[in-house]
Design a protein around this motif. Sequence first.
Motif, short mmCIF file in Angstrom:
data_model
loop_
_atom_site.label_atom_id
_atom_site.label_comp_id
_atom_site.label_asym_id
_atom_site.label_seq_id
_atom_site.Cartn_x
_atom_site.Cartn_y
_atom_site.Cartn_z
N GLY A 1 44.33 35.11 21.47
CA GLY A 1 42.99 35.83 20.84
C GLY A 1 41.92 36.02 22.05
O GLY A 1 41.22 36.59 21.82
N THR A 2 42.54 35.48 23.15
CA THR A 2 41.67 35.91 24.45
C THR A 2 42.55 35.49 25.50
O THR A 2 43.29 34.60 25.36
N GLY A 3 42.15 36.01 26.80
CA GLY A 3 42.97 35.90 27.95
C GLY A 3 42.33 34.52 28.80
O GLY A 3 42.88 34.07 29.61
N ASN A 4 40.96 34.08 28.21
CA ASN A 4 40.69 33.02 28.78
C ASN A 4 40.93 31.60 28.18
O ASN A 4 41.23 31.46 26.96
N PRO A 5 40.76 30.24 29.04
CA PRO A 5 41.10 29.06 28.41
C PRO A 5 39.95 28.76 27.41
O PRO A 5 38.97 29.43 27.60
N ILE B 1 43.40 34.02 46.40
CA ILE B 1 42.77 34.17 44.84
C ILE B 1 41.61 32.92 44.69
O ILE B 1 40.62 33.05 44.16
N LYS B 2 42.08 31.87 45.38
CA LYS B 2 40.98 30.66 45.48
C LYS B 2 39.57 31.34 45.96
O LYS B 2 38.47 30.76 45.60
N VAL B 3 39.52 31.81 47.12
CA VAL B 3 38.46 32.37 47.69
C VAL B 3 37.66 33.35 46.92
O VAL B 3 36.46 33.26 46.76
N ILE B 4 38.31 34.35 46.28
CA ILE B 4 37.61 35.54 45.65
C ILE B 4 37.20 35.19 44.19
O ILE B 4 36.35 35.67 44.01
N THR B 5 37.89 34.18 43.64
CA THR B 5 37.42 33.70 42.57
C THR B 5 37.37 32.24 42.28
O THR B 5 38.04 31.15 41.69
N MET C 1 44.95 34.11 33.52
CA MET C 1 44.89 35.71 33.59
C MET C 1 44.42 36.10 34.84
O MET C 1 45.00 37.41 35.25
N GLU C 2 43.53 35.63 35.58
CA GLU C 2 42.72 36.09 36.69
C GLU C 2 43.83 36.21 38.08
O GLU C 2 43.84 37.10 38.71
N GLY C 3 44.73 34.96 37.98
CA GLY C 3 45.91 35.09 38.85
C GLY C 3 47.00 36.12 38.75
O GLY C 3 47.66 36.72 39.58
N VAL D 1 48.28 43.50 41.05
CA VAL D 1 47.93 44.41 42.18
C VAL D 1 48.80 44.37 43.39
O VAL D 1 49.30 45.31 43.91
N ASN D 2 49.26 43.02 43.75
CA ASN D 2 50.31 42.69 44.62
C ASN D 2 51.71 43.24 44.38
O ASN D 2 52.10 44.07 45.03
#
Length: 649
Positions: free
Chosen positions: A275-279, A372-376, A383-385, A391-392
Amino acid sequence: MENSPSDSPPLKAANEGVSYSVDSTSTDSLPERAIFDPILLPADSYDVNGTYWADMPLSKRIPFVLNYDLFVEGKQEWAEIWEGAKRNPLSPLIRYFKSAVLPGAGLGLEGYVLFSIGNIKPLFQAVWKECWSTHQVCNARWVSSIEYLEVAGIMVGQILVGIQGDWIGRKWGLVQDALIMFWGLVLLTASWGTSLNGWVICYAWCLFIYGIGVGGEYPMTATSSMENGTGTGVISSKDDRLHRGRSVTSAFLMQGWGQFWNVVILMLVLFIANGTGNPPYSEKAVQIAFRVSFAIPALGTAVLVWHRMFNIKNPNKELEVQKKKSNVTGYDLESLKLTFTHFGGRMLATSGAWFANDVFFYGNKLFQSEFIKVITPNNHSVMEGWKWNLVNVSVSLVGYYLASMLIDNKLYGRKWMQIVGFMFDFILFIIPAFAFDYFTSREGIHAFQAMYFLSSFFNQFGPNSVTFLVAAEVYPASVRASAHGLGAAIGKLGAVAAAILYSYIDTQTKFYVVPWFGLGGALMTWLWLPDTTGLDLAEQERRWRYIREGRGEEYCGVAVHSKHLSVWERWMGISKQYNPAKDYKMKIEEMRTEWEQGKSKEISHDDGSETIWSQHVDDYFTRTSARHNTAPAEQKSEISPVNEKQATY
């Protein structure tokens, strides 16, 4: 309907720009050069004077290559695409599907599943933390074994199926791989256990089984894609000379599309199920995402099994031809021994460079987690990863396609592509090592991102694409799949070595260690890898027959041209055998032998004039056979129009 000599157009020399002033209605008036130049000196490799492209000075080589690739072959290909599109707008897509997607479907499915393992793991860690992170209810060794058993299965498949492919045949290997992958995917989709630890064990062994099919896909896809356009006997194929690398890498790059679609499907399924991409993520949502992500490629693999069983036409042809010429049935152990004796340096180049590349590939994954750790910061969304992974992969796909476009270009080609790719990755990895704090800070993140994406690009536009190709093409057909499987398996040892090494050193130390594998890969490539760009497989097989007959030093064709030998082989003096004038005569005598064995009608040519050329060759050998058989042995290879002093033939 066959054309008679009287219907034939005027014969032409090495290319269409120079014609002989002879009466084409009478084959008796044709000099040998008018008959054999169009066959033995094709216009894509020889100029109007019969000079091989690698023998030309750079000032002439550059315009020759660019002119033919862009204005002759390129123009013809675009004309064919345009004509097809006028008849059917979908024709270009259908053409691409048949030439790249279907041959590379196995690698596409493999890329989807193997990279799914790494993509799903953060989801498991988020939902079943006590199993996948803290190991309170699961054995830490079994959790770690997931990656090791997967790699072990791949290595088993690469070696065993490579041998099978040379022993039983390419088609057997292709069908078997698809069946094993299908079985593995069914098991992965249905994997379960009475406890979380039991499920982890089941999951690990299912990956081992799937990995066997994946491993076999490497040598089978490479060899079958490569051998489609190979010529016969001394007759080469324009498709093989100009597009062999593109054929193989176009299939290989489907691996990148597999990675791409895996991320897309995981994101869509998780979003719908949760129902969402977030935890937080529910256990039910993760189970759905996990099983659906494996069920989809299982359906695709079932279709692949059917296609390979019933639609692939004789992928064993080249292997059967070469075994027949060597009077071999079963596995060619003699050729395997001779390969290590004569091509030991090539073994070091193909397997060693693949080892170095796989260490780099893990290094690229290291970049991903760090930036990813640095920018987020403080982000806990899977989902962010996945978004950054998408993109990669997209950047990597650009590298894959550019490699496919330039890998056959004689001015750049395989060897330079691999050296340049290794060197750029060396530079892009070593810079953060000496300024680690800056590049992992908010101020240096944009530069860090740029280096990360560029390292992905040059890994594909370099060693990752080239190692897959050359690990098969620099060896003879009878052991080609075995050699490719061995090189690929040693490459996977690089992945295992990296995984073990990374568990004992901190992040910055990893950046100090990894780059040197890039430098080492570049040096191995420079020293031991021959550049086979523009050299057709038929000519390599011709040289191999001389080696197998114990007279390798007698071969003097373009396969021992310094351009097509490694630095090591040149140091060994092999390039001194090159003698184009003598080889021209030897080729005609070999054609005569084939003609005497009733094979003259098998000759095919780039311009499609099969009947015309076969008739002229047949008439010539018929006309000269009595003279040839009664001539002294030392004169039988004499061909008057060729002057030994003209060192251009």
